[in-house]
Design an enzyme around this catalytic site. Structure first.
Site, short mmCIF file in Angstrom:
data_model
loop_
_atom_site.label_atom_id
_atom_site.label_comp_id
_atom_site.label_asym_id
_atom_site.label_seq_id
_atom_site.Cartn_x
_atom_site.Cartn_y
_atom_site.Cartn_z
N ILE A 153 0.85 -1.21 0.00
CA ILE A 153 0.00 0.00 0.00
C ILE A 153 0.88 1.25 0.00
CG2 ILE A 153 -1.92 1.19 1.12
CD1 ILE A 153 -2.67 -1.60 0.31
N CYS A 154 1.90 1.25 0.82
CA CYS A 154 2.81 2.40 0.90
C CYS A 154 3.49 2.64 -0.44
CB CYS A 154 3.85 2.18 1.99
SG CYS A 154 3.15 1.68 3.57
N SER A 155 3.87 1.57 -1.09
CA SER A 155 4.55 1.70 -2.38
C SER A 155 3.61 2.20 -3.45
CB SER A 155 5.15 0.35 -2.80
OG SER A 155 6.15 -0.05 -1.88
N ASP A 156 2.30 2.07 -3.20
CA ASP A 156 1.31 2.59 -4.12
C ASP A 156 0.93 4.03 -3.77
OD1 ASP A 156 -0.96 -0.12 -5.11
OD2 ASP A 156 0.95 0.59 -5.89
#
Lengths: 189, 198
Positions: B90-93
């Protein structure tokens, strides 16, 4: 022992199905798209421009008047989609200019997990002219097997086996010309 | 007995094989990402309410400079984006999306500070593969999660919550929300607040 067997049969179909929904030869799932832009409605030739005065028009891919539909699954938050956007724009431009393709093949994008503002932001940032649709609650994304982005699909919309997935690939375009070759072969056939 | 053990082992290895297929079915872009999700939700609550003065802090950033919240007092509204961990889905998105909306922040006289409890080398490597990142990225690594804790968003597992804070030019809290750690905050939330305080 029977518990183990039960777990296997419970686990396997769910896990294997995730990548199988959009396999070539399968039927593209029934999904609903909201057309909210008159230019999009004209391009997709879905009629009902007056409906847009009241907000939006719900369609499925089968309402799009074309022989083949190229669908890009993207996300505003996907760096690969961001980098690929200029290439996809080039693809769209060439599709529109090629008389052999323009009437037979259309292009749309679906923003997996993207709200309307996020789709609009992506569209404006990269000056995208083809229709983009919001899938803010991931409902479409779930139906198509929760694929990663960017993902490209070509679906047949006319003739026998309407809705058949003819092309299905994860990853950026890499080569616009190669993808155009694929489209041209479908359109000219 | 030996036959029973053999059958059980056979089923065990078959089950592992099926699970392996499901993991191996992960796509190319998952090769560099760790998959801890879904994470359990906690009941973190921001320590600062809207209208109160936001706690000042000073953190190292991946640019090498130290970033202090009060350095923006009088000049810019500040959006703090706390994320749980580098190299997670999620963070990478989330942050790559912020990478393409600098114009929204400029229009609203705002800046963005991304914060996680990872260390600088980790954040540097992670944000490098996102492409162009215009905003400040700070490590709340040592003392571990001190700033996250002061804002009420340090989880018991040591990660920060997924949280957004918006602080105006006077240093007052204008928006404070802890999101479901397993979902990405909608862009609408940030834009609505920035437009309201512009």
């Amino acid at each position: 022992m029977f518990c183990l067997i039960g777990v296997i049969f419970l686990l396997a179909p769910a896990e294997l199905a995730a990548g199988a929904v959009l396999d070539v030869g399968n039927t593209f799932p029934e999904v609903v798209l909201n057309v909210e832009d008159e230019d999009d409605a004209r391009y997709l030739d879905v009629g009902g421009i007056m409906d847009l005065v009241m907000g939006s028009k719900k369609i499925t891919i089968h309402d799009v008047k074309t022989n083949f539909l190229v669908i890009q699954i993207f996300s505003m938050y996907c760096p690969y989609c961001q980098a690929d956007a200029p290439r996809v724009n080039t693809l769209f431009g060439k599709m529109r200019k090629d008389p052999a393709i323009n009437d037979k093949v259309k292009l749309i994008g679906i923003g997996a997990g993207n709200t309307k503002l996020e789709v609009a932001t992506f569209k404006n940032k990269y000056a995208i002219d083809f229709p983009l649709f919001s899938d803010g609650d991931f409902s479409i994304h779930k139906k198509i097997g929760e694929v990663r982005t960017p993902y490209f699909i070509i679906v047949k919309l006319q003739g026998a086996r309407k809705g058949e997935v003819l092309y299905s690939r994860l990853g950026t375009l890499e080569s616009v010309e190669s993808f155009l070759d694929v489209i041209e072969k479908l359109a000219v056939k | 007995m030996k036959k029973t053990v053999a059958v059980i082992l056979l089923h065990f290895f078959f089950m592992v094989f099926i699970i392996s297929i499901s993991l191996a079915a992960s796509t190319a872009y998952r090769e560099t990402i760790s998959h801890p999700y879904p994470l359990p939700l906690t009941n973190s609550t921001p320590t600062v309410s809207v209208g109160e003065t936001a706690p000042d802090f000073s953190l190292p950033s991946i640019s090498g400079a130290r970033v202090t919240l009060s350095q923006f007092r009088g000049s810019k509204n500040v959006v703090l984006s706390f994320v749980p961990a580098a190299w997670t889905p999620i963070c990478s998105d989330q942050w790559p999306g912020y990478g393409i909306i600098q114009d929204i922040f400029i229009q609203n006289n705002a800046t963005l500070i991304g914060i996680s409890v990872d260390n600088i080398p980790t954040l540097h490597a992670w944000t490098k593969q996102m492409g162009s990142i215009w905003f400040l990225v700070c490590a709340d690594f040592y003392p571990h999660g001190k700033v996250a804790g002061e804002y009420g968003v340090l989880r018991p597992d040591g990660m920060a919550e997924r949280a957004i804070f918006v602080i105006d030019k006077e240093g007052r809290m204008r928006f404070a929300r802890v999101y479901d750690i397993n979902t990405r905050p909608p862009l609408e939330d940030i834009v609505a607040v920035l437009q309201a305080i512009r």
